[in-house]
Design a protein around this motif. Structure first.
Motif, PDB file in Angstrom:
ATOM      1  N   ALA A   1      52.647  28.544  28.844  1.00  0.00           N
ATOM      2  CA  ALA A   1      53.063  27.837  27.639  1.00  0.00           C
ATOM      3  C   ALA A   1      52.051  28.042  26.522  1.00  0.00           C
ATOM      4  N   GLY A   2      52.541  28.394  25.348  1.00  0.00           N
ATOM      5  CA  GLY A   2      51.671  28.571  24.194  1.00  0.00           C
ATOM      6  C   GLY A   2      50.977  29.902  24.124  1.00  0.00           C
ATOM      7  N   SER A   3      51.261  30.792  25.061  1.00  0.00           N
ATOM      8  CA  SER A   3      50.608  32.100  25.065  1.00  0.00           C
ATOM      9  C   SER A   3      51.288  33.031  24.069  1.00  0.00           C
ATOM     10  N   THR A   4      50.499  33.583  23.157  1.00  0.00           N
ATOM     11  CA  THR A   4      51.035  34.520  22.158  1.00  0.00           C
ATOM     12  C   THR A   4      50.295  35.852  22.177  1.00  0.00           C
ATOM     13  N   ALA A   5      48.995  35.830  22.460  1.00  0.00           N
ATOM     14  CA  ALA A   5      48.210  37.071  22.481  1.00  0.00           C
ATOM     15  C   ALA A   5      48.484  37.830  23.772  1.00  0.00           C
ATOM     16  N   PRO A   6      48.525  39.150  23.706  1.00  0.00           N
ATOM     17  CA  PRO A   6      48.770  39.939  24.921  1.00  0.00           C
ATOM     18  C   PRO A   6      47.544  39.967  25.825  1.00  0.00           C
ATOM     19  N   GLU A   7      47.761  40.302  27.089  1.00  0.00           N
ATOM     20  CA  GLU A   7      46.652  40.465  28.024  1.00  0.00           C
ATOM     21  C   GLU A   7      45.694  41.521  27.466  1.00  0.00           C
ATOM     22  N   ALA A   8      44.397  41.245  27.542  1.00  0.00           N
ATOM     23  CA  ALA A   8      43.397  42.148  26.980  1.00  0.00           C
ATOM     24  C   ALA A   8      42.236  42.298  27.949  1.00  0.00           C
ATOM     25  N   TRP A   9      41.699  43.505  28.015  1.00  0.00           N
ATOM     26  CA  TRP A   9      40.586  43.811  28.907  1.00  0.00           C
ATOM     27  C   TRP A   9      39.320  44.053  28.104  1.00  0.00           C
ATOM     28  N   PHE A  10      38.188  43.730  28.702  1.00  0.00           N
ATOM     29  CA  PHE A  10      36.902  43.993  28.065  1.00  0.00           C
ATOM     30  C   PHE A  10      35.850  44.167  29.150  1.00  0.00           C
ATOM     31  N   SER A  11      34.721  44.712  28.751  1.00  0.00           N
ATOM     32  CA  SER A  11      33.596  44.908  29.661  1.00  0.00           C
ATOM     33  C   SER A  11      32.479  43.953  29.269  1.00  0.00           C
ATOM     34  N   GLN A  12      31.908  43.281  30.265  1.00  0.00           N
ATOM     35  CA  GLN A  12      30.730  42.442  30.051  1.00  0.00           C
ATOM     36  C   GLN A  12      29.819  42.596  31.252  1.00  0.00           C
ATOM     37  N   TYR A  13      28.542  42.713  31.014  1.00  0.00           N
ATOM     38  CA  TYR A  13      27.580  42.986  32.085  1.00  0.00           C
ATOM     39  C   TYR A  13      27.959  44.235  32.858  1.00  0.00           C
TER      40      TYR A  13
ATOM     41  N   ILE B   1      39.980  44.177  57.256  1.00  0.00           N
ATOM     42  CA  ILE B   1      40.691  42.981  56.797  1.00  0.00           C
ATOM     43  C   ILE B   1      41.504  43.332  55.553  1.00  0.00           C
ATOM     44  N   ALA B   2      42.803  43.136  55.611  1.00  0.00           N
ATOM     45  CA  ALA B   2      43.642  43.399  54.439  1.00  0.00           C
ATOM     46  C   ALA B   2      43.303  42.386  53.353  1.00  0.00           C
ATOM     47  N   ALA B   3      43.038  42.871  52.140  1.00  0.00           N
ATOM     48  CA  ALA B   3      42.642  41.989  51.043  1.00  0.00           C
ATOM     49  C   ALA B   3      43.625  42.143  49.883  1.00  0.00           C
ATOM     50  N   PHE B   4      43.860  41.036  49.197  1.00  0.00           N
ATOM     51  CA  PHE B   4      44.842  41.021  48.120  1.00  0.00           C
ATOM     52  C   PHE B   4      44.244  40.288  46.921  1.00  0.00           C
ATOM     53  N   VAL B   5      44.009  41.025  45.827  1.00  0.00           N
ATOM     54  CA  VAL B   5      43.380  40.425  44.652  1.00  0.00           C
ATOM     55  C   VAL B   5      44.445  39.723  43.820  1.00  0.00           C
ATOM     56  N   LEU B   6      44.252  38.429  43.628  1.00  0.00           N
ATOM     57  CA  LEU B   6      45.184  37.611  42.865  1.00  0.00           C
ATOM     58  C   LEU B   6      44.752  37.548  41.401  1.00  0.00           C
ATOM     59  N   LYS B   7      45.534  38.144  40.540  1.00  0.00           N
ATOM     60  CA  LYS B   7      45.306  38.019  39.093  1.00  0.00           C
ATOM     61  C   LYS B   7      46.185  36.861  38.621  1.00  0.00           C
ATOM     62  N   TYR B   8      45.600  35.668  38.622  1.00  0.00           N
ATOM     63  CA  TYR B   8      46.373  34.467  38.326  1.00  0.00           C
ATOM     64  C   TYR B   8      46.410  34.184  36.826  1.00  0.00           C
ATOM     65  N   ARG B   9      47.363  33.354  36.443  1.00  0.00           N
ATOM     66  CA  ARG B   9      47.559  33.040  35.034  1.00  0.00           C
ATOM     67  C   ARG B   9      46.400  32.216  34.472  1.00  0.00           C
ATOM     68  N   LEU B  10      46.120  32.433  33.193  1.00  0.00           N
ATOM     69  CA  LEU B  10      44.969  31.829  32.546  1.00  0.00           C
ATOM     70  C   LEU B  10      45.365  31.015  31.313  1.00  0.00           C
ATOM     71  N   LYS B  11      44.410  30.232  30.856  1.00  0.00           N
ATOM     72  CA  LYS B  11      44.564  29.488  29.603  1.00  0.00           C
ATOM     73  C   LYS B  11      44.585  30.483  28.443  1.00  0.00           C
ATOM     74  N   PRO B  12      45.494  30.327  27.464  1.00  0.00           N
ATOM     75  CA  PRO B  12      45.530  31.255  26.317  1.00  0.00           C
ATOM     76  C   PRO B  12      44.230  31.218  25.522  1.00  0.00           C
ATOM     77  N   THR B  13      43.822  32.382  25.033  1.00  0.00           N
ATOM     78  CA  THR B  13      42.635  32.481  24.182  1.00  0.00           C
ATOM     79  C   THR B  13      42.993  33.260  22.914  1.00  0.00           C
ATOM     80  N   PRO B  14      42.173  33.133  21.852  1.00  0.00           N
ATOM     81  CA  PRO B  14      42.456  33.866  20.609  1.00  0.00           C
ATOM     82  C   PRO B  14      42.494  35.367  20.845  1.00  0.00           C
ATOM     83  N   GLY B  15      43.410  36.050  20.186  1.00  0.00           N
ATOM     84  CA  GLY B  15      43.533  37.495  20.354  1.00  0.00           C
ATOM     85  C   GLY B  15      42.305  38.276  19.899  1.00  0.00           C
TER      86      GLY B  15
END
Length: 309
Positions: free
Chosen positions: A50-62, A119-133
């Motif tokens: 709800a309230g999400s308008t900016a698209p998913e975005a990737w960045f590098s840190q550390y 061990i079979a592993a499954f990375v969950l990319k779960y939904r997040l709080k909207p942030t400024p684009g």
């Protein structure tokens, strides 16, 4: 809601503390990057944000890949060589204060380590709080949130956060259901699927264990998550917990979570490392925190969770 916003600020520090990477790569700047390939990622179809308008975005840190504005949850399998597969499986929930996800440091690297051990592993990319684009506005939001994180007088109970984590719990439920529906295809024992989470992912893991008994995790592993006491369900899963004694968020508020599990007579193992800080992933180089993964492998093995069936 005010409490939930404070929870976000506390967990967010996991994304702003040093991670276990070479010193030359320690760059705190948030540098936009192209979305990496996520081969095998499966949409969970749990809805949007709800309230999400900016698209998913990737960045590098550390020096590691991170993402934000996730409004569509996915699950990415990291499967072991069938000859090495134990039948055990784990859902991996990265941290990042529910504003971002440390996909590389607390997701892919961890999943690959599990897969290498059968061990079979499954990375969950779960939904997040909207942030400024725009990145400058996002960085400002992070700075403001981080300013209140880790105050000595702050108290955080994972069970109190359940209402604010409805999206994350729903995503985890869908992840468990998906793995069980494809158990034969992925050589997974449906009764030996656990969940591990880091920082905010640890809070998500705890919320699932406390409020979603239908997921029936075989084990849970909150890694540098909140140590506040909780009301433990009678059938709570075995727990393996990890924390560094110099964690700026959770190391100086007691170990109520561990006490809760013991008082409920549920299986628990707890490793407190002298150094490591917060956000160390598989371990911070030069500290004993690098030993937690091997310790967890021994714990899983001695509890019969790695025996081939």
């Amino acid at each position: 809601m005010r409490f939930f916003h404070h929870l976000l600020g506390l967990a967010l520090a996991g994304a702003t503390c040093a991670v276990s990477i070479p010193a030359v790569a320690q760059d705190a700047r948030m540098v936009p990057m192209a979305a990496p390939a996520e081969p095998g990622a499966i949409a969970l179809n749990t809805g949007g944000v709800a309230g999400s308008t900016a698209p998913e975005a990737w960045f590098s840190q550390y020096g590691v890949a991170m993402t934000r504005n996730v409004s569509s949850a996915t699950l990415t399998p990291f499967l072991p060589d069938p000859a090495k597969a134990t039948g055990a499986a784990v859902i991996v929930a990265p941290g990042g204060g529910f504003l971002m996800l440390s996909m590389e440091n607390e997701g892919w690297r961890v999943a690959k380590a599990f897969a290498a051990r059968g061990i079979a592993a499954f990375v969950l990319k779960y939904r997040l709080k909207p942030t400024p684009g725009p990145m400058p506005q996002f960085e400002q939001a992070v700075t403001e949130m981080f300013a209140s994180a880790g105050r000595p007088d702050s108290r955080l109970k994972p069970e109190d956060a359940v209402a604010g984590l409805s999206n994350q719990i729903a995503d985890a439920r869908a992840a468990f259901a998906l793995v069980r529906s494809r158990a034969a295809q992925w050589h997974v024992d449906p009764t030996r699927i656990g969940m591990i989470g880091f920082s905010a992912g640890a809070m998500t893991t705890m919320a699932v264990a406390l409020s979603a008994p239908d997921t029936k995790p075989a084990f849970i592993a909150p890694i540098y998550g909140s140590m506040e006491a909780v009301k433990v369900p009678a059938d709570a899963p075995p727990m393996f917990a990890v924390l560094a004694s110099d964690d700026p968020l959770f190391a100086h508020k007691g170990f109520g979570l561990i006490d809760s599990w013991q008082q409920a007579d549920r299986p628990v193992e707890f490793h407190l490392y002298e150094h490591g800080g917060h956000g160390f992933g598989l371990g911070k180089a030069g500290t004993t925190s690098t030993g937690w993964f091997e310790a967890m492998m021994r714990w899983l093995d001695t509890n019969g969770l790695l025996a081939k069936r």
